[in-house]
Design a protein around this motif. Structure first.
Motif, PDB file in Angstrom:
ATOM      1  N   GLN B   6      11.023  -5.387  -7.285  1.00 40.75           N
ATOM      2  CA  GLN B   6      10.672  -5.658  -5.887  1.00 40.75           C
ATOM      3  C   GLN B   6      10.815  -7.162  -5.708  1.00 40.75           C
ATOM      4  O   GLN B   6      10.093  -7.931  -6.317  1.00 40.75           O
ATOM      5  N   THR B   7      11.758  -7.563  -4.896  1.00 40.23           N
ATOM      6  CA  THR B   7      12.121  -8.977  -4.816  1.00 40.23           C
ATOM      7  C   THR B   7      11.319  -9.758  -3.773  1.00 40.23           C
ATOM      8  O   THR B   7      11.487 -10.972  -3.653  1.00 40.23           O
ATOM      9  N   GLN B   8      10.480  -9.065  -3.030  1.00 44.73           N
ATOM     10  CA  GLN B   8       9.720  -9.725  -1.956  1.00 44.73           C
ATOM     11  C   GLN B   8       8.248  -9.825  -2.371  1.00 44.73           C
ATOM     12  O   GLN B   8       7.503  -8.881  -2.229  1.00 44.73           O
ATOM     13  N   PRO B   9       7.820 -10.978  -2.863  1.00 41.64           N
ATOM     14  CA  PRO B   9       6.401 -11.096  -3.244  1.00 41.64           C
ATOM     15  C   PRO B   9       5.471 -10.935  -2.042  1.00 41.64           C
ATOM     16  O   PRO B   9       4.381 -10.388  -2.168  1.00 41.64           O
ATOM     17  N   GLY B  10       5.921 -11.439  -0.879  1.00 43.42           N
ATOM     18  CA  GLY B  10       5.103 -11.357   0.316  1.00 43.42           C
ATOM     19  C   GLY B  10       5.970 -11.153   1.540  1.00 43.42           C
ATOM     20  O   GLY B  10       7.103 -11.631   1.615  1.00 43.42           O
ATOM     21  N   ALA B  18       8.604  -2.598  13.030  1.00 48.48           N
ATOM     22  CA  ALA B  18       8.947  -1.924  11.782  1.00 48.48           C
ATOM     23  C   ALA B  18       9.204  -2.968  10.691  1.00 48.48           C
ATOM     24  O   ALA B  18       9.580  -4.104  10.977  1.00 48.48           O
ATOM     25  N   VAL B  19       8.998  -2.549   9.447  1.00 58.19           N
ATOM     26  CA  VAL B  19       9.239  -3.456   8.318  1.00 58.19           C
ATOM     27  C   VAL B  19       9.833  -2.660   7.168  1.00 58.19           C
ATOM     28  O   VAL B  19       9.510  -1.469   6.976  1.00 58.19           O
ATOM     29  N   THR B  20      10.725  -3.303   6.425  1.00 66.23           N
ATOM     30  CA  THR B  20      11.349  -2.676   5.259  1.00 66.23           C
ATOM     31  C   THR B  20      10.961  -3.429   4.008  1.00 66.23           C
ATOM     32  O   THR B  20      11.135  -4.654   3.929  1.00 66.23           O
ATOM     33  N   LEU B  21      10.435  -2.706   3.028  1.00 64.95           N
ATOM     34  CA  LEU B  21      10.081  -3.282   1.733  1.00 64.95           C
ATOM     35  C   LEU B  21      11.125  -2.819   0.718  1.00 64.95           C
ATOM     36  O   LEU B  21      11.377  -1.627   0.578  1.00 64.95           O
ATOM     37  N   ASP B  22      11.705  -3.792   0.016  1.00 67.88           N
ATOM     38  CA  ASP B  22      12.825  -3.486  -0.867  1.00 67.88           C
ATOM     39  C   ASP B  22      12.378  -3.049  -2.255  1.00 67.88           C
ATOM     40  O   ASP B  22      11.370  -3.518  -2.795  1.00 67.88           O
ATOM     41  N   CYS B  23      13.188  -2.181  -2.837  1.00 68.65           N
ATOM     42  CA  CYS B  23      12.949  -1.718  -4.205  1.00 68.65           C
ATOM     43  C   CYS B  23      14.273  -1.286  -4.815  1.00 68.65           C
ATOM     44  O   CYS B  23      14.994  -0.479  -4.217  1.00 68.65           O
ATOM     45  N   THR B  24      14.611  -1.846  -5.953  1.00 67.28           N
ATOM     46  CA  THR B  24      15.769  -1.355  -6.702  1.00 67.28           C
ATOM     47  C   THR B  24      15.291  -0.901  -8.075  1.00 67.28           C
ATOM     48  O   THR B  24      14.264  -1.357  -8.574  1.00 67.28           O
ATOM     49  N   TYR B  25      16.045   0.016  -8.661  1.00 65.21           N
ATOM     50  CA  TYR B  25      15.625   0.593  -9.928  1.00 65.21           C
ATOM     51  C   TYR B  25      16.810   0.687 -10.878  1.00 65.21           C
ATOM     52  O   TYR B  25      17.976   0.584 -10.463  1.00 65.21           O
ATOM     53  N   THR B 111       4.737  -5.912  -3.447  1.00 69.26           N
ATOM     54  CA  THR B 111       4.972  -6.742  -2.275  1.00 69.26           C
ATOM     55  C   THR B 111       3.694  -6.772  -1.458  1.00 69.26           C
ATOM     56  O   THR B 111       3.145  -5.713  -1.124  1.00 69.26           O
ATOM     57  N   GLU B 112       3.232  -7.962  -1.148  1.00 62.13           N
ATOM     58  CA  GLU B 112       2.030  -8.087  -0.325  1.00 62.13           C
ATOM     59  C   GLU B 112       2.436  -8.157   1.135  1.00 62.13           C
ATOM     60  O   GLU B 112       3.094  -9.101   1.564  1.00 62.13           O
TER      61      GLU B 112
END
Lengths: 119, 117
Positions: B6-10, B18-25, B111-112
């Motif tokens: 998760q590249t977005q600490p905050g 709307a908001v998008t929180l990123d996640c790669t695996y 991500t906070e």
């Protein structure tokens, strides 16, 4: 939905004492439970996988003699922090897979966590 | 190597947007599961949404949807119509293998999210 109960929610103990944390699945049978540790503002780190009726499987770097895990029944797993020291202070949280209901059995449900403070 | 990133600490978002929180695996398994959990300041982990690797449609649960792009190995969480109560830490997690083959979850860094009134 599936509910996991964890007690106590907060414990303060003296260095050198042992602390037991309980994790119960309230409305389903959990053959597998997981114990995690979390430091402030950090991720959850898996400590061990607890299987009912067998020895727990510990992750690399986790001292099994320090963190004793017992899964005596399908609804109860316990984590005992033996001879606790200040560096063991952390948030401990358990989880269990949500039973055999196809709507929930792929998901993990978490207890509310235990904040351990060792003085 | 990180299994879940998760590249977005905050993140900040305006209320009702709307908001998008990123996640790669990263996994070589064909069967796996992807999860998002919310952790408010109280510490409890609240399950939000689940996506199986064989699910062809993106998962949705109320205001939460998971944008699953298998080829890119990403599993972004979209929260629509943000509310003040959405302010919390959000964790992406992956289960490698089928659920009946162990089932342990590996978590991202989190991500906070802060929702502004």
């Amino acid at each position: 939905g599936a509910v996991v109960s964890q007690h106590p929610s907060r414990v303060i103990c003296k260095s050198g004492t042992s602390v037991k944390i309980e994790c119960r699945s309230l409305d389903f049978q959990a053959t597998t439970m997981f114990w995690y540790r979390q430091f402030p503002k950090q991720s959850l780190m898996l400590m061990a996988t607890s299987n009912e009726g067998s020895k727990a499987t510990y992750e690399q770097g986790v001292e099994k003699d320090k963190f004793l895990i017992n899964h005596a029944s399908l609804t109860l797993s316990t984590l005992t922090v033996t001879s606790a020291h200040p560096e063991d202070s952390s948030f401990y949280i358990c989880s269990a897979r949500g039973g055999v209901n196809p709507a929930t059995n792929e998901k993990l449900f978490f207890g509310s966590g235990t904040q351990l403070s060792v003085l | 190597a990180q299994k879940i990133t998760q590249t977005q600490p905050g993140m900040f978002v305006q209320e009702k947007e709307a908001v998008t929180l990123d996640c790669t695996y990263d996994t070589s398994d064909q069967s796996y599961g992807l999860f998002w959990y919310k952790q408010p300041s109280s510490g409890e982990m609240i399950f939000l949404i689940y996506q199986g690797s064989y699910d062809e449609q993106n998962a949705t649960e109320g205001r939460y949807s998971l944008n699953f792009q298998k080829a890119r190995k990403s599993a972004n969480l979209v929260i629509s119509a943000s509310q003040l109560g959405d302010s919390a830490m959000y964790f992406c997690a992956m289960r490698e293998g089928a659920y009946n083959q162990g089932g342990k979850l590996i978590f991202g860094q989190g991500t906070e999210l802060s929702v502004k009134p």
